[in-house]
Design an enzyme around this catalytic site. Structure first.
Site, PDB file in Angstrom:
ATOM      1  N   TYR A 184      35.167  32.067 -52.199  1.00  0.00           N
ATOM      2  CA  TYR A 184      33.552  31.550 -52.699  1.00  0.00           C
ATOM      3  C   TYR A 184      33.429  32.910 -53.739  1.00  0.00           C
ATOM      4  O   TYR A 184      33.910  33.131 -54.938  1.00  0.00           O
ATOM      5  CB  TYR A 184      32.501  31.583 -52.060  1.00  0.00           C
ATOM      6  CG  TYR A 184      31.367  31.149 -52.492  1.00  0.00           C
ATOM      7  CD1 TYR A 184      31.790  29.570 -53.394  1.00  0.00           C
ATOM      8  CD2 TYR A 184      29.989  31.828 -52.276  1.00  0.00           C
ATOM      9  CE1 TYR A 184      29.892  29.671 -53.761  1.00  0.00           C
ATOM     10  CE2 TYR A 184      29.267  31.818 -53.328  1.00  0.00           C
ATOM     11  CZ  TYR A 184      29.013  30.794 -53.769  1.00  0.00           C
ATOM     12  OH  TYR A 184      27.527  29.430 -54.224  1.00  0.00           O
ATOM     13  N   LYS A 224      33.182  34.032 -57.609  1.00  0.00           N
ATOM     14  CA  LYS A 224      32.697  33.998 -58.510  1.00  0.00           C
ATOM     15  C   LYS A 224      32.819  35.598 -58.743  1.00  0.00           C
ATOM     16  O   LYS A 224      31.724  35.437 -59.721  1.00  0.00           O
ATOM     17  CB  LYS A 224      30.954  33.723 -57.008  1.00  0.00           C
ATOM     18  CG  LYS A 224      30.624  32.596 -56.650  1.00  0.00           C
ATOM     19  CD  LYS A 224      30.078  31.550 -58.213  1.00  0.00           C
ATOM     20  CE  LYS A 224      29.822  30.534 -57.322  1.00  0.00           C
ATOM     21  NZ  LYS A 224      29.231  29.113 -58.371  1.00  0.00           N
TER      22      LYS A 224
HETATM   23  P1  NAD Z   1      24.459  22.091 -54.768  1.00  0.00           P
HETATM   24  O1  NAD Z   1      24.740  21.449 -54.153  1.00  0.00           O
HETATM   25  O2  NAD Z   1      22.803  21.901 -54.866  1.00  0.00           O
HETATM   26  O3  NAD Z   1      24.696  21.505 -55.904  1.00  0.00           O
HETATM   27  C1  NAD Z   1      25.727  21.492 -56.686  1.00  0.00           C
HETATM   28  C2  NAD Z   1      26.352  19.780 -57.642  1.00  0.00           C
HETATM   29  O4  NAD Z   1      27.535  20.219 -58.364  1.00  0.00           O
HETATM   30  C3  NAD Z   1      26.084  19.060 -57.126  1.00  0.00           C
HETATM   31  O5  NAD Z   1      25.726  17.665 -57.499  1.00  0.00           O
HETATM   32  C4  NAD Z   1      27.914  18.029 -57.038  1.00  0.00           C
HETATM   33  O6  NAD Z   1      27.909  16.923 -56.845  1.00  0.00           O
HETATM   34  C5  NAD Z   1      28.728  18.959 -58.267  1.00  0.00           C
HETATM   35  N1  NAD Z   1      29.761  19.158 -57.794  1.00  0.00           N
HETATM   36  C6  NAD Z   1      30.276  19.861 -57.183  1.00  0.00           C
HETATM   37  N2  NAD Z   1      31.413  19.778 -57.348  1.00  0.00           N
HETATM   38  C7  NAD Z   1      31.928  18.960 -58.687  1.00  0.00           C
HETATM   39  C8  NAD Z   1      32.813  18.786 -59.620  1.00  0.00           C
HETATM   40  N3  NAD Z   1      33.573  18.990 -58.981  1.00  0.00           N
HETATM   41  N4  NAD Z   1      32.912  18.606 -60.640  1.00  0.00           N
HETATM   42  C9  NAD Z   1      30.969  18.525 -61.453  1.00  0.00           C
HETATM   43  N5  NAD Z   1      30.228  18.347 -60.375  1.00  0.00           N
HETATM   44  C10 NAD Z   1      30.577  18.843 -59.138  1.00  0.00           C
HETATM   45  O7  NAD Z   1      24.220  23.588 -55.026  1.00  0.00           O
HETATM   46  P2  NAD Z   1      23.369  24.423 -55.555  1.00  0.00           P
HETATM   47  O8  NAD Z   1      22.745  25.691 -54.866  1.00  0.00           O
HETATM   48  O9  NAD Z   1      22.686  24.167 -56.768  1.00  0.00           O
HETATM   49  O10 NAD Z   1      24.422  25.093 -56.632  1.00  0.00           O
HETATM   50  C11 NAD Z   1      24.169  25.395 -58.092  1.00  0.00           C
HETATM   51  C12 NAD Z   1      24.806  26.649 -58.856  1.00  0.00           C
HETATM   52  O11 NAD Z   1      25.073  27.913 -58.346  1.00  0.00           O
HETATM   53  C13 NAD Z   1      27.008  26.624 -57.748  1.00  0.00           C
HETATM   54  O12 NAD Z   1      27.860  27.708 -58.940  1.00  0.00           O
HETATM   55  C14 NAD Z   1      26.348  27.963 -56.715  1.00  0.00           C
HETATM   56  O13 NAD Z   1      27.866  28.126 -55.898  1.00  0.00           O
HETATM   57  C15 NAD Z   1      25.706  28.622 -57.288  1.00  0.00           C
HETATM   58  N6  NAD Z   1      24.161  29.414 -56.132  1.00  0.00           N
HETATM   59  C16 NAD Z   1      24.035  28.566 -55.401  1.00  0.00           C
HETATM   60  C17 NAD Z   1      23.292  29.439 -54.756  1.00  0.00           C
HETATM   61  C18 NAD Z   1      22.264  28.875 -53.436  1.00  0.00           C
HETATM   62  O14 NAD Z   1      21.373  29.410 -52.499  1.00  0.00           O
HETATM   63  N7  NAD Z   1      22.054  27.919 -53.161  1.00  0.00           N
HETATM   64  C19 NAD Z   1      23.557  31.412 -54.930  1.00  0.00           C
HETATM   65  C20 NAD Z   1      23.784  31.498 -55.618  1.00  0.00           C
HETATM   66  C21 NAD Z   1      24.704  30.686 -56.625  1.00  0.00           C
END
Ligand code: NAD
Length: 250
Positions: free
Chosen positions: A154, A158
């Site tokens: 991960y 990133k």
């Molecule tokens: P989430 O799991 O709620 O949403 C992720 C979405 O991406 C889901 O709807 C999923 O179906 C979709 N997805 C997964 N694989 C896919 C693919 N191959 N093609 C198309 N869609 C796909 O997660 P989130 O927390 O909303 O995360 C969103 C972004 O933010 C991610 O890139 C994550 O790494 C990043 N992020 C999240 C956090 C956190 O604490 N939640 C922190 C830092 C970064």
């Protein structure tokens, strides 16, 4: 605020969490939004909720790690809601692993979705924005800025998104294309559940420094930053890596 009136946005990962909040927020600021997600049903739900609120939205099933799926999805988005001006690359996956147990196919999947997916969707959108101008907003993470245990894949994905963002911003500096990345900290979304299960032998106390005394933020707080970066108010911002993390990278 109607900062995005007349614009068209593609949002990946729009079925859940930060992507869903961002799709709603961009639409509420006037953008027509194509909601792309691996989950066709989730994308459909997001787009119909946004449409019922009186905004223009469409749902498109897309696997961001698959070049054919991405090309078709971006063409469909352009046909259904208009040529894109804004791309928010938000789809992502992740969980904790002991690196000595991480299978190459698990490593490849995380890199394929988080890093290659960001490249593929950006590349498919570039022909639409290079002459008329546009904005790409990528999603990195605090894990792209500081190392975190049990997150080698991960963190690598990133960190890659951060350098991809800077390289793209520099390459197209003179083409009216702005490219930036947002680094969220802990956000209350379903992904946090994936990150709640530690691998065998891991100790919870080693991850407490990644938890802010301010707690987690809501996906709507991250979406507000996406909307700002996508808008003309951020006209002078390109190649920026913006943290919104409750101070955990201090
Ligand atoms: P989430 O799991 O709620 O949403 C992720 C979405 O991406 C889901 O709807 C999923 O179906 C979709 N997805 C997964 N694989 C896919 C693919 N191959 N093609 C198309 N869609 C796909 O997660 P989130 O927390 O909303 O995360 C969103 C972004 O933010 C991610 O890139 C994550 O790494 C990043 N992020 C999240 C956090 C956190 O604490 N939640 C922190 C830092 C970064």
């Amino acid at each position: 605020m109607n900062r995005l009136e007349g614009r068209t946005a593609i949002v990946t990962g729009a079925a859940s969490g930060i992507g869903l909040s961002t799709a709603r927020r961009l639409a509420s600021e006037g953008a027509a939004v194509a909601c792309l997600d691996l989950s066709a049903e989730g994308a459909e739900k997001a787009a119909s909720e946004i449409s019922s609120a009186g905004h223009k939205a469409t749902a498109i099933a897309c696997d961001v790690s698959d070049p054919t799926s991405v090309r078709r999805a971006v063409e469909d988005a352009a046909g259904q809601v208009g040529e894109p001006d804004i791309l928010c690359n938000i789809a992502g996956i992740g969980r904790f692993y002991n690196t000595h147990e991480l299978k190459p196919e698990e490593w490849n999947r995380i890199i394929a979705v988080n890093l290659t997916g960001t490249f593929l969707v950006s590349q498919a959108v570039l022909p639409y924005v290079l002459d008329r101008g546009g904005v790409i907003v990528n999603t990195a993470s605090t894990s792209g800025l500081v190392a975190q245990p049990w997150q080698a894949a991960y963190c690598a994905s990133k960190g890659g998104v951060i350098m991809f963002t800077k390289a793209l911003a520099l390459e197209y500096w003179d083409r009216k294309l702005r490219v930036n990345a947002i680094c969220p900290g802990g956000v209350e979304t379903p992904m946090v559940t994936e990150f709640s299960e530690l691998p065998p032998g891991a100790e919870f106390k080693r991850i407490t420094r990644y938890i802010s005394p301010l707690g987690f933020c809501s996906p709507d707080e991250i979406a507000a930053l996406f909307a700002y970066v996508a808008s003309d108010e951020a006209r002078y911002m390109t190649g920026s890596i913006i943290s919104l993390d409750g101070g955990i990278t201090l």
